[in-house]
Design a protein around this motif. Structure first.
Motif, PDB file in Angstrom:
ATOM      1  N   LEU A   1      -9.330   3.409   0.101  1.00  0.00           N
ATOM      2  CA  LEU A   1      -8.765   2.071   0.238  1.00  0.00           C
ATOM      3  C   LEU A   1      -9.546   1.186   1.212  1.00  0.00           C
ATOM      4  CD1 LEU A   1      -4.932   2.855   0.153  1.00  0.00           C
ATOM      5  CD2 LEU A   1      -6.388   2.029  -1.707  1.00  0.00           C
TER       6      LEU A   1
ATOM      7  N   LEU B   1     -12.669   0.070  -0.470  1.00  0.00           N
ATOM      8  CA  LEU B   1     -12.363  -0.885  -1.540  1.00  0.00           C
ATOM      9  C   LEU B   1     -12.014  -2.257  -0.959  1.00  0.00           C
ATOM     10  CD1 LEU B   1     -10.279   1.357  -3.970  1.00  0.00           C
ATOM     11  CD2 LEU B   1     -12.422   0.160  -4.534  1.00  0.00           C
TER      12      LEU B   1
ATOM     13  N   SER C   1      -5.839   1.581 -15.544  1.00  0.00           N
ATOM     14  CA  SER C   1      -4.587   1.824 -14.827  1.00  0.00           C
ATOM     15  C   SER C   1      -4.438   3.278 -14.393  1.00  0.00           C
ATOM     16  CB  SER C   1      -3.390   1.430 -15.698  1.00  0.00           C
ATOM     17  OG  SER C   1      -3.352   0.038 -15.874  1.00  0.00           O
ATOM     18  N   LYS C   2      -4.945   4.215 -15.163  1.00  0.00           N
ATOM     19  CA  LYS C   2      -4.752   5.621 -14.819  1.00  0.00           C
ATOM     20  C   LYS C   2      -5.975   6.217 -14.124  1.00  0.00           C
ATOM     21  CE  LYS C   2      -0.734   5.491 -16.993  1.00  0.00           C
ATOM     22  NZ  LYS C   2      -0.573   4.094 -17.426  1.00  0.00           N
TER      23      LYS C   2
ATOM     24  N   LEU D   1      -2.244   7.022  -6.038  1.00  0.00           N
ATOM     25  CA  LEU D   1      -3.385   6.243  -5.540  1.00  0.00           C
ATOM     26  C   LEU D   1      -3.865   6.678  -4.164  1.00  0.00           C
ATOM     27  CD1 LEU D   1      -2.249   2.679  -6.693  1.00  0.00           C
ATOM     28  CD2 LEU D   1      -3.694   4.319  -7.898  1.00  0.00           C
ATOM     29  N   GLN D   2      -3.123   7.603  -3.527  1.00  0.00           N
ATOM     30  CA  GLN D   2      -3.461   7.989  -2.145  1.00  0.00           C
ATOM     31  C   GLN D   2      -4.890   8.503  -2.012  1.00  0.00           C
ATOM     32  OE1 GLN D   2      -0.461   8.040  -3.260  1.00  0.00           O
ATOM     33  NE2 GLN D   2       1.101   8.006  -1.653  1.00  0.00           N
TER      34      GLN D   2
ATOM     35  N   ALA E   1      -6.794   1.744 -10.930  1.00  0.00           N
ATOM     36  CA  ALA E   1      -5.698   1.076 -10.238  1.00  0.00           C
ATOM     37  C   ALA E   1      -4.914   0.161 -11.178  1.00  0.00           C
ATOM     38  CB  ALA E   1      -6.251   0.256  -9.076  1.00  0.00           C
ATOM     39  N   PRO E   2      -3.645   0.511 -11.464  1.00  0.00           N
ATOM     40  CA  PRO E   2      -2.853  -0.296 -12.403  1.00  0.00           C
ATOM     41  C   PRO E   2      -2.531  -1.689 -11.883  1.00  0.00           C
ATOM     42  CG  PRO E   2      -1.492   1.443 -11.422  1.00  0.00           C
ATOM     43  CD  PRO E   2      -2.907   1.703 -11.008  1.00  0.00           C
ATOM     44  N   GLY E   3      -2.493  -1.865 -10.544  1.00  0.00           N
ATOM     45  CA  GLY E   3      -2.135  -3.162  -9.968  1.00  0.00           C
ATOM     46  C   GLY E   3      -3.166  -4.247 -10.241  1.00  0.00           C
ATOM     47  N   LEU E   4      -4.353  -3.857 -10.757  1.00  0.00           N
ATOM     48  CA  LEU E   4      -5.350  -4.872 -11.112  1.00  0.00           C
ATOM     49  C   LEU E   4      -5.129  -5.403 -12.523  1.00  0.00           C
ATOM     50  CD1 LEU E   4      -8.559  -3.141  -9.688  1.00  0.00           C
ATOM     51  CD2 LEU E   4      -7.177  -4.948  -8.623  1.00  0.00           C
TER      52      LEU E   4
ATOM     53  N   SER F   1       3.517   6.584 -12.718  1.00  0.00           N
ATOM     54  CA  SER F   1       2.555   5.889 -11.860  1.00  0.00           C
ATOM     55  C   SER F   1       1.457   6.847 -11.433  1.00  0.00           C
ATOM     56  CB  SER F   1       3.252   5.357 -10.601  1.00  0.00           C
ATOM     57  OG  SER F   1       4.252   4.436 -10.959  1.00  0.00           O
ATOM     58  N   PRO F   2       0.218   6.369 -11.364  1.00  0.00           N
ATOM     59  CA  PRO F   2      -0.836   7.237 -10.837  1.00  0.00           C
ATOM     60  C   PRO F   2      -0.686   7.392  -9.324  1.00  0.00           C
ATOM     61  CG  PRO F   2      -1.705   5.049 -11.288  1.00  0.00           C
ATOM     62  CD  PRO F   2      -0.275   5.045 -11.752  1.00  0.00           C
TER      63      PRO F   2
END
Lengths: 429, 429
Positions: free
Chosen positions: B73, B76, B268-269, B68-69, B272-275, B65-66
């Motif tokens: 946020l 965004l 994703s890398k 994301l911290q 944001a992979p959650g998109l 997982s990347p």
């Protein structure tokens, strides 16, 4: 692409795609590499007309887009902002392949509003709209040459998906009360006699796309029983179920048939299609393979989108919003029916839907609505020709009118523009 | 599911899935309905260990997982709010199957940063992560029994996708400079001699998942030329390409080979992979069928997610954010390499990646890392056994360590916990 290149089925034939590709590349030898199924993948007429529909001045009665103007956009924006700012490390990260437990649990509540009272979150798989749920079902169950049964007419996107798996799509006739059980039984018997392997019946029992027809209550259990007896699964697609504005609510086929029906739902019509969140409720004994197949296609559904739908179901009056949609679509349906009554020429008939987005118009036998589309566009209105909604290449004397995305006065104007085109065609018969 | 049920390949074997389903349902006759390909759809070991990794107190060196911290946020969130409030009627509505023109144009800029200077938006197809781009490529090109070539080792998710299409996956050996051209040539010759139809080579040339190895500059054109000569497409998967933190940037295989390479990228890398937003850049003569196949799976990619990525690329310093990621991952990679040097027992070796998320550890011949996973979990650390990254069922003496999602001190602690487990296994040889 111009509409002149679409064939009588309303789709681009494989040979036309080949021709385009040959012209672009003078027969590149990579063409040898295409899979057998690639030849079966076609352009949807609905998507094709989607582009034409954007032309200014045209009234589009083509696309079944929901009317999103009544959503609380400002507030939804604030919700998305909060999710990303406060929970962004989850919302923007990979999630589980099956979808979040919170949303799967809430989806069980949505299905309870439909009449499915025994759904468990562990049997729900979240997918990219119900289109993707259809794709996964076909992947898990269908070998090339297997048979899938569909209503005649049925959803063009499902047809495209089935055909991309080289499935033999066979139609079962409908009347004004939906799928005819006797025809279903006879079709199954004939196919099984000829040695065919039938995997599932795909059905849209409520306000069928494109016909608007609803499967009558007394036929519902009959249809499932016929399939169960023949060991055929039922794929129940119910995106419009909660958008009923007249008549009594009917239980989904899945309600009393947990083992025999894969139920597919979607937030595209009751909330927002741009999020691409749908789901399948899968019988427990089939759930695991279904879920793994979904995971092999997309890894996981988008986390942010799932959290936004969860917040919507948790913090908003989603049932109230459905009431708003119901009266909105009821009004538009009334406008459509009134305009049809006022303007349609003699010899045409149409369905009277109790919910959903569509009215299905039938012209006299012998007419083909496909060439009329060009004339309708010249007259300033767009529809989808009936042939798009059947797997055959035969001309069709039907057409689909969508009233969901257009205000009542535009619906009236669209039908007023369409009428002389049909009138002229009928007169020339 | 407990890890005891995973087999030596790190996946649940088809028979085990059958057994679970039989136990749950006492051999439901619906099992007769599964497609042949359904038996090939497996649980990914990476996804399986994903759940275990969540246990408190464990150091997970398993998931890629990347981190994301470091994303802005709050800002965004405000961007998403503005998109929905001001453009919600577009963001929440159906879009085109290929993806928005704005994002496809911006993706060409992202690819330019990679060294692909001639990409056109019309040849970009936006997909649900690059996982979905792999799925569509397999759908469009592979019949059951066709051959796909992969590096040994390669990405487990791609293996799952290929196997779900009943493709014969054949491996080509790597050394410290990546795929070995001579081995590729020999493998192709042997397969074609035996009458096999080889459709594409799937390769991750930069910081390969799981090995961290990069394909050397002088081999890149050679690999494409070998494939071109044999009429085999190249599927280049490059999710980590921009995350290089040492050595000189190398041009993608696609850069000078517009006709022969399908290039797959992902946000994703680098975002944001959650998109779930990735893409394929497809040769012009193959674009149309590729795009139609993508559409038949999901209708269209999520509009809101595309608009959020577009805003990020337009209004944010996305290149600056990549610099931030680069130094972050460089630091973590250094921590991993330093800890390996400090703690690893004699007899182990490992790769030194120039970018990406992974280090690949090799134990002495004869050891199998799969049973060591249980012991490692007991010792408080998780890795992915090497067998997960090959199509064979053979035991593997390799393991993957991911350093992307874990702070340096936890990386050190994880390696410190892992070392005695490996030491004991080596001593028992």
């Amino acid at each position: 692409m111009s509409h002149e290149t679409i064939d009588a089925t309303g789709t681009l034939p494989a040979e036309a795609i080949d021709a385009i590709e040959r012209a672009a590349t003078s027969a590149h030898r990579h063409e040898e590499l295409f899979s057998d199924r690639a030849a079966n993948i076609r352009q949807s007429a609905v998507r094709d007309v989607f582009d034409i529909s954007m032309r200014p001045g045209l009234v589009s009665l083509a696309g079944g887009s929901p009317y999103l103007q009544s959503l609380p956009l400002e507030r939804l924006g604030a919700t998305a902002a909060r999710i990303i700012a406060e929970d962004g490390l989850t919302a923007l990260q990979y999630g589980t392949g099956q979808g979040t437990l919170e949303l799967r649990t809430q989806i069980c509540d949505v299905m309870a509003a439909e009449g499915i009272l025994d759904a468990l979150p562990e049997n729900v798989v979240i997918t990219a709209g119900s289109q993707s749920a259809q794709d996964v079902a076909t992947k898990v169950f269908c070998n090339p040459g297997d048979v899938v049964l569909v209503e005649d007419p049925t959803y063009v996107g499902a047809l495209n998906t089935f055909e991309s798996y080289q499935v033999q799509v066979e139609t079962v006739g409908m009347d004004e009360s939906g799928l005819v059980p006797e025809l279903l039984e006879a079709k199954i018997a004939a196919l099984q006699l000829s040695g065919k392997s039938i995997k599932f019946l795909y059905t849209i029992p409520n306000f069928n796309n494109p016909s608007g027809i609803t499967l009558a209550k007394e036929r519902r259990q009959q249809v499932v029983d016929i399939c169960r007896k023949a060991n055929i699964l039922v794929l129940e697609d119910n995106p419009y179920g909660l958008l009923r504005y007249s008549g009594e609510p009917l239980p989904p086929l899945r309600a009393d048939n947990a083992d025999d029906v894969i139920y597919m739902g979607s937030f595209s019509k009751i909330f927002a299609p741009g999020l691409r969140i749908g789901w399948a409720l899968v019988p427990e004994h089939l759930q695991r393979r279904y879920y793994l197949a979904a995971e092999s296609v997309t890894l996981c559904p988008p986390t942010l989108n799932q959290m936004l739908v969860s917040a919507y179901l948790r913090d908003y009056d989603w049932k109230g919003q459905i009431e708003t949609y119901r009266s909105l679509y009821a009004e538009r349906c009334q406008a459509m029916l009134a305009a049809l009554k006022e303007f349609m020429p003699a010899g045409t008939t149409w369905t009277t839907p109790e919910g959903g987005f569509f009215v299905w118009v039938t012209l006299p036998e012998g007419l083909d609505t496909y060439p009329l589309l060009h004339k309708a566009i010249d007259a300033g209105v767009v529809f989808i020709p009936g042939a798009a909604f059947t797997p055959s290449d035969e001309p069709s004397n039907k057409l689909r009118l969508a009233f969901s995305a257009v205000p009542p006065e535009a619906i009236t104007e669209g039908v007023r523009r369409l009428a002389p085109v049909l009138q002229e065609a009928i007169a020339a018969l």
